[in-house]
Design a protein around this motif. Sequence first.
Motif, short mmCIF file in Angstrom:
data_model
loop_
_atom_site.label_atom_id
_atom_site.label_comp_id
_atom_site.label_asym_id
_atom_site.label_seq_id
_atom_site.Cartn_x
_atom_site.Cartn_y
_atom_site.Cartn_z
N PHE A 268 5.68 75.25 4.95
CA PHE A 268 5.05 74.12 4.26
C PHE A 268 4.82 73.00 5.27
CE2 PHE A 268 7.09 76.20 0.62
CZ PHE A 268 5.99 76.29 -0.22
N GLU A 269 3.70 73.06 5.96
CA GLU A 269 3.34 72.06 6.95
C GLU A 269 1.85 71.75 6.85
OE1 GLU A 269 4.57 73.90 10.62
OE2 GLU A 269 6.43 72.75 10.65
N ASN A 270 1.47 70.61 7.43
CA ASN A 270 0.06 70.22 7.45
C ASN A 270 -0.57 70.27 6.05
OD1 ASN A 270 0.15 70.04 10.34
ND2 ASN A 270 -0.07 72.28 10.43
N LEU A 271 0.14 69.65 5.11
CA LEU A 271 -0.33 69.67 3.73
C LEU A 271 -1.31 68.55 3.41
CD1 LEU A 271 2.99 70.55 1.83
CD2 LEU A 271 1.17 72.07 2.61
N GLU A 272 -1.78 67.87 4.46
CA GLU A 272 -2.75 66.80 4.21
C GLU A 272 -4.02 67.33 3.55
OE1 GLU A 272 -1.55 66.06 8.55
OE2 GLU A 272 -1.08 67.58 7.05
N ALA A 273 -4.31 68.64 3.78
CA ALA A 273 -5.50 69.23 3.18
C ALA A 273 -5.43 69.17 1.66
CB ALA A 273 -5.68 70.67 3.65
N LEU A 274 -4.21 69.31 1.13
CA LEU A 274 -4.03 69.20 -0.33
C LEU A 274 -4.36 67.79 -0.80
CD1 LEU A 274 -0.71 71.19 -0.90
CD2 LEU A 274 -3.01 71.87 -1.59
N LEU A 275 -3.93 66.81 -0.01
CA LEU A 275 -4.22 65.43 -0.36
C LEU A 275 -5.72 65.16 -0.30
CD1 LEU A 275 -2.92 62.69 -1.08
CD2 LEU A 275 -2.91 62.16 1.37
N LEU A 276 -6.39 65.76 0.69
CA LEU A 276 -7.84 65.62 0.79
C LEU A 276 -8.53 66.20 -0.44
CD1 LEU A 276 -10.40 64.88 2.35
CD2 LEU A 276 -10.25 67.12 3.50
N ALA A 277 -8.07 67.38 -0.86
CA ALA A 277 -8.63 68.00 -2.06
C ALA A 277 -8.42 67.11 -3.28
CB ALA A 277 -8.00 69.37 -2.29
N MET A 278 -7.23 66.55 -3.39
CA MET A 278 -6.91 65.64 -4.50
C MET A 278 -7.81 64.41 -4.46
SD MET A 278 -3.21 63.90 -5.24
CE MET A 278 -2.91 62.87 -6.69
N TRP A 279 -8.03 63.90 -3.27
CA TRP A 279 -8.86 62.72 -3.10
C TRP A 279 -10.31 62.98 -3.49
CZ3 TRP A 279 -8.25 57.69 -2.50
CH2 TRP A 279 -9.28 56.92 -1.95
N VAL A 280 -10.86 64.11 -3.04
CA VAL A 280 -12.25 64.45 -3.34
C VAL A 280 -12.45 64.66 -4.84
CG1 VAL A 280 -14.06 66.17 -3.00
CG2 VAL A 280 -12.69 65.43 -1.06
N VAL A 281 -11.55 65.44 -5.45
CA VAL A 281 -11.65 65.74 -6.88
C VAL A 281 -11.51 64.47 -7.71
CG1 VAL A 281 -10.43 66.83 -8.80
CG2 VAL A 281 -10.90 68.14 -6.72
N GLY A 282 -10.48 63.67 -7.41
CA GLY A 282 -10.25 62.45 -8.17
C GLY A 282 -11.40 61.47 -8.07
N ASN A 283 -11.96 61.32 -6.87
CA ASN A 283 -13.05 60.38 -6.69
C ASN A 283 -14.34 60.86 -7.33
OD1 ASN A 283 -12.64 57.82 -4.75
ND2 ASN A 283 -11.17 59.40 -4.20
N PHE A 284 -14.55 62.16 -7.36
CA PHE A 284 -15.71 62.68 -8.08
C PHE A 284 -15.63 62.29 -9.56
CE2 PHE A 284 -16.94 66.19 -10.96
CZ PHE A 284 -18.31 65.99 -10.94
N ILE A 285 -14.46 62.49 -10.16
CA ILE A 285 -14.28 62.15 -11.58
C ILE A 285 -14.47 60.65 -11.80
CG2 ILE A 285 -12.62 62.11 -13.48
CD1 ILE A 285 -11.36 64.65 -12.25
N LYS A 286 -13.88 59.85 -10.92
CA LYS A 286 -13.96 58.39 -11.09
C LYS A 286 -15.39 57.89 -10.90
CE LYS A 286 -11.73 54.07 -9.89
NZ LYS A 286 -10.45 53.50 -9.47
N ILE A 287 -16.05 58.35 -9.87
CA ILE A 287 -17.42 57.91 -9.61
C ILE A 287 -18.34 58.32 -10.76
CG2 ILE A 287 -19.42 58.27 -8.11
CD1 ILE A 287 -17.41 58.46 -5.75
N ALA A 288 -18.15 59.54 -11.27
CA ALA A 288 -18.97 60.01 -12.39
C ALA A 288 -18.76 59.13 -13.63
CB ALA A 288 -18.64 61.47 -12.71
N ALA A 289 -17.50 58.76 -13.91
CA ALA A 289 -17.19 57.95 -15.09
C ALA A 289 -17.77 56.54 -14.96
CB ALA A 289 -15.68 57.88 -15.31
N VAL A 290 -17.60 55.91 -13.80
CA VAL A 290 -18.13 54.55 -13.59
C VAL A 290 -19.66 54.58 -13.56
CG1 VAL A 290 -18.11 52.55 -12.07
CG2 VAL A 290 -16.04 53.90 -12.33
#
Length: 370
Positions: A268-290
Motif C-alpha cells: 500500500f504505497e503511492n496511493l495519491e492516485a486514489l486521491l486524484l480519482a476522488m478529486w476528479v469524480v467529486g469535482n465533476f459532480i460539483k461542477i455539474a450541479a453548480v
Amino acid sequence: MKGMGFEMDNGKITSFQVSLLMYSVILATGFITIPAISAHYAMNDFWLAPVLAILAGGSVLAISIKLHQLYPNKNLIQYSERIIGKVPGKILGIIYFQFFVFTCGIVSREYAEFVTGNFLFKTPMFCLVILMVLLAAFAVRGGVELIVRSTLLLTPLFILPLFFLLLLLPDFDVSNILPFMSHGFIPVIKGSLAPVSWYSEFLIIAYFLPSVIDQNKTVKYSFLSLLAVSASLTYVCLVALFVLGPDTANKVYPVLTAFRYISRADFFENLEALLLAMWVVGNFIKIAAVYYAAVLSFTSCFNLKDYKPFVFPIGILIVIHCFWDIPSFFKMAGFLATVGSFHLSTFMLVVPFLLFIIALCRKQWSKLVS
C-alpha cells in the motif's frame, strides 16, 4: 418541472439521490481545502470547525426546504419573483446566474490547479478545464436524472479513498489534539467560517427539490446528508491533525500530504492516485450541479421554455471566468481563505434567509387581510 406556464426539466429523482448529490457537492473541494484554512485560524482545534459549522448548514437546508414547501414546483429564482416582486426577482435571478457562473469557474480552476500542480505537471491547465466543463455540460444537458444517476454511480469511488487514511493509524499522534481549546473559542469560530461557506452550498438543493418525487422524505435525507458531510470533514481534519500536527496549517493540501505518508508492507504505497480519482469524480459532480443551477437561474429568469440550447454558451462563460477572474493560484488561494467565505455565505445563506423572512411576512399579511 412545471410551474409558471413553461417546462424546464421533467426528470424525476428521489430524496436519497438528492442527499447523495449534496454530500458529493459539499465534500468535493471541502476535504482538500478546509483543513488548511481552518487550521490557520483555529490551530490544533481546527477539527471542531466542521462541527460548529453544522448550524449554518442546517439553517440553509431548513430555509431551502421551507421555501420549497411554501412555493412547490418552483426553484429559487421562480419563487423569488413571487416573494419580492417580478422585476426585483428577475434582477436577483441575473445576479444569481452570474454568481453560479463565477462559482463554477472557481471550482473548475481549483480542480485544474490541484491536478496540474501535483500530478499532470506538463498538461496545459486550459485543456483540463475545457474537458471537465464539456463533460459537465453533457451531464447538465442530459437533465437532472443524468446528474443524480452519475452521482449514484461515482459516489463509491468518491468515498472509498477516505478509508485508506485509516492505514495511517499506527502513525497517529493523538497528543496533537492537546492542549484542547487553549487559545479560546474565538479562533475556532474564525476557523469555522470556511466550513460555513462550504455548508451554505446546500442551497443548490433548491434547484433539485422540484424534481423530487418523495417529498415526505426530503427533510430526513437532507439532514442525514448534512450529518454525513460534517462527520466526514471532522474525520479528515482529525487524520490531518494526528498525522501532521501543528504543521497542518503550513500545508497547501494536508490530505494529499497524509496520503503520501501511507506505506504498508511495501504494497500500500503511492496511493495519491486514489486521491486524484476522488478529486476528479467529486469535482465533476460539483461542477455539474453548480452548472445546472446557473443554467436554471438564467432560463427561469427569462421564462424560457427549454434550457438545453443555453447549456454550451453558459459553459463558455464558465471557462472565461475560470481564467479571467483568477490570474494565479495564489490569488485563488487568497480568495478562498478570506473573501470567498463571505462571498459564498452572502448569496447562499444571508440572501435566502432574507427571502424566507419576507415570505413569512407576506404569508402573515395575507392571513390578516383575508
